[in-house]
Design an enzyme around this catalytic site. Structure first.
Site, PDB file in Angstrom:
ATOM      1  N   ARG A  46       0.839  -1.199   0.000  1.00  0.00           N
ATOM      2  CA  ARG A  46       0.000   0.000   0.000  1.00  0.00           C
ATOM      3  C   ARG A  46       0.876   1.251   0.000  1.00  0.00           C
ATOM      4  NH1 ARG A  46      -1.412   1.700   4.509  1.00  0.00           N
ATOM      5  NH2 ARG A  46      -2.184  -0.268   5.377  1.00  0.00           N
ATOM      6  N   TYR A  98     -16.169  17.714 -14.536  1.00  0.00           N
ATOM      7  CA  TYR A  98     -16.571  16.308 -14.726  1.00  0.00           C
ATOM      8  C   TYR A  98     -17.698  15.948 -13.739  1.00  0.00           C
ATOM      9  CZ  TYR A  98     -16.234  11.229 -14.501  1.00  0.00           C
ATOM     10  OH  TYR A  98     -16.524   9.888 -14.502  1.00  0.00           O
ATOM     11  N   ASP A 171      -7.358  19.328 -13.986  1.00  0.00           N
ATOM     12  CA  ASP A 171      -7.704  17.978 -14.430  1.00  0.00           C
ATOM     13  C   ASP A 171      -7.332  17.915 -15.912  1.00  0.00           C
ATOM     14  OD1 ASP A 171      -8.959  15.704 -15.447  1.00  0.00           O
ATOM     15  OD2 ASP A 171     -10.688  15.881 -14.106  1.00  0.00           O
ATOM     16  N   LYS A 196      -8.571   6.872 -18.992  1.00  0.00           N
ATOM     17  CA  LYS A 196      -8.931   7.405 -20.300  1.00  0.00           C
ATOM     18  C   LYS A 196      -7.751   7.280 -21.271  1.00  0.00           C
ATOM     19  CE  LYS A 196     -12.580   8.207 -17.878  1.00  0.00           C
ATOM     20  NZ  LYS A 196     -12.911   9.481 -17.253  1.00  0.00           N
TER      21      LYS A 196
HETATM   22  C1  LIG Z   1     -13.322   9.919 -15.967  1.00  0.00           C
HETATM   23  C2  LIG Z   1     -12.923  11.251 -15.462  1.00  0.00           C
HETATM   24  C3  LIG Z   1     -12.661  11.478 -14.104  1.00  0.00           C
HETATM   25  C4  LIG Z   1     -12.844  10.403 -13.067  1.00  0.00           C
HETATM   26  O1  LIG Z   1     -11.949   9.365 -13.216  1.00  0.00           O
HETATM   27  P1  LIG Z   1     -12.255   7.834 -12.806  1.00  0.00           P
HETATM   28  O2  LIG Z   1     -11.007   7.139 -13.208  1.00  0.00           O
HETATM   29  O3  LIG Z   1     -13.478   7.400 -13.562  1.00  0.00           O
HETATM   30  O4  LIG Z   1     -12.491   7.825 -11.332  1.00  0.00           O
HETATM   31  C5  LIG Z   1     -12.240  12.739 -13.732  1.00  0.00           C
HETATM   32  N1  LIG Z   1     -12.110  13.739 -14.631  1.00  0.00           N
HETATM   33  C6  LIG Z   1     -12.368  13.565 -15.945  1.00  0.00           C
HETATM   34  C7  LIG Z   1     -12.201  14.709 -16.884  1.00  0.00           C
HETATM   35  C8  LIG Z   1     -12.783  12.324 -16.411  1.00  0.00           C
HETATM   36  O5  LIG Z   1     -13.054  12.161 -17.713  1.00  0.00           O
END
Ligand SMILES: *Cc1c(COP(=O)(O)O)cnc(C)c1O
Length: 376
Positions: A46, A98, A171, A196
């Protein structure tokens, strides 16, 4: 070393014990100690795992960051960042943040006494200072935004936030470090959903945070082990493997996306196309300044929500699914799918908006399939 070379080599020296070229999946929870407290830098998985270390070093290098921390998901990374704050603190966020981040802010942290202000990308880019107070600890940016693909001026927003003593998080999930490096533009922290484009193959869920600030990084390492939202070694390995081809994939995503946005812009059934690569997009010039290229996400509006629901169900190659950033093309209706959690927010997405995650298939096939679905 250039981006493409770093993506393949940083943190990934051949395994000294065996010569394995690829970083192994260290599928172990614990590590042997020669004497009490005497070990090779790892004691419990961890806290740290060598596969995770390789990912953290590689992705930090791509963001131009001194430090990186990997998490179990993008939202796991977001939760961990929110633990830099305390109840009573104020967060300013871009209003089409998001959906999952909005749900967390409004339904988890707001009831605990954290305050949130949501501003349009325009206000963030030009008049952020008026909305900051002594309690403002964090400015939460996303650019391009999801799913409206608005562009926020990172450099201007960071200057205003810093003057008020607030930290800036970007982000960077949509752009990836190949297209945009927020730390170079003044951000303190950059966050990813590695689920993503970084993973890139729709086969893993993960998150990541990078920073150049030593004290912030030390606190994040403490929070990472203390809160426990850590990724497993196989998930880290999948993201590491995905990153090796990030540059070539992003080039193709961008190339296909601009072709599709151009087709949609000419289509008589389409009311409006939202793609920062189109000169008609209000954020086009800003995007051209702070990004290398315009990304693989395209949104467009039809005449009504019912029409949009029919079109997203008619494509064959474009699969109707949430998520984005994989090699395969996806189509979805944000108002009823990814962004249903923002339905009650003042900035709910239009019902007739369709979001495309443009994959790296043949653009001819993608264009023909979309054109067919749009034919009445
Ligand atoms: C998918 C996404 C998130 C969240 O991420 P997860 O891996 O699904 O928890 C945050 N910000 C953006 C822009 C996203 O597309």
């Amino acid at each position: 070393m250039k981006f493409e070379t770093k993506a393949i080599h940083v943190g990934q020296e051949p395994d000294p014990a065996t010569g394995a070229v690829t970083t192994p999946i260290y599928q172990t929870s614990t590590f042997v100690q020669e004497a009490v407290g005497v070990h090779k830098g790892y004691d419990y998985a961890r806290v740290a795992n060598p596969t995770r270390t390789a990912l953290q070093e590689c992705l930090a290098a791509l963001e131009g960051a001194a430090h990186g921390h990997a998490f179990s998901s993008g939202l796991g990374a977001t939760t961990t960042l929110m633990h830099l704050l305390s109840p009573g603190d104020h967060v300013v966020a871009v209003n089409d943040v998001y959906g999952g981040v909005y749900r967390m802010f409004s339904q988890v942290y707001e009831p605990k006494g954290y305050r949130f202000t949501y501003l349009t990308p325009d206000v963030i880019s030009t008049g952020l200072a008026d909305h900051l107070d002594e309690q403002t600890k964090l400015v939460w940016l996303e650019t391009p935004t999801n799913p409206l693909l608005n562009i926020v001026d990172i450099r201007t927003a960071a200057a205003a936030a810093h003057a008020a003593g607030a930290l800036v998080v970007v982000d960077n999930t949509f752009a990836t470090p190949y297209l945009q490096r927020p730390l170079e533009l003044g951000a303190d922290l950059v966050l990813h959903s590695t689920t993503k484009y970084l993973g890139g193959h729709s086969d893993v869920v993960g998150g990541f945070v990078a920073t150049n600030d030593d004290a912030l990084s030390e606190r994040l390492a403490f929070l990472q082990k203390s809160l426990g939202a850590v990724p497993g070694p196989f998930d880290c390995w999948l993201v590491l493997r995905g990153i090796k081809t990030l540059a070539v994939r992003m080039d193709r995503h961008c190339e296909n996306a601009v072709a599709i946005a151009s087709l949609l812009e000419r289509h008589p059934r389409v009311e409006r196309v939202l793609y920062p690569g189109l000169p008609s997009h209000p954020g086009h010039r800003l995007a051209a300044r702070q990004m290398r290229n315009f990304g693989g996400m395209v949104s467009f509006l039809l005449g009504s929500e019912d029409e949009a629901a029919v079109v997203v169900a008619r494509t064959q190659i474009w699969k109707l699914a949430e998520s984005l950033g994989g090699v395969e093309s996806l189509i979805e209706l944000p108002a009823r799918m990814t962004h249903a959690s923002t339905a009650d927010a003042p900035f709910a997405v239009p019902g007739s908006l369709i979001r495309l995650s443009v994959g790296i298939e043949s653009v001819d096939d993608l264009l023909a399939d979309l054109d067919g679905a749009l034919a009445i």
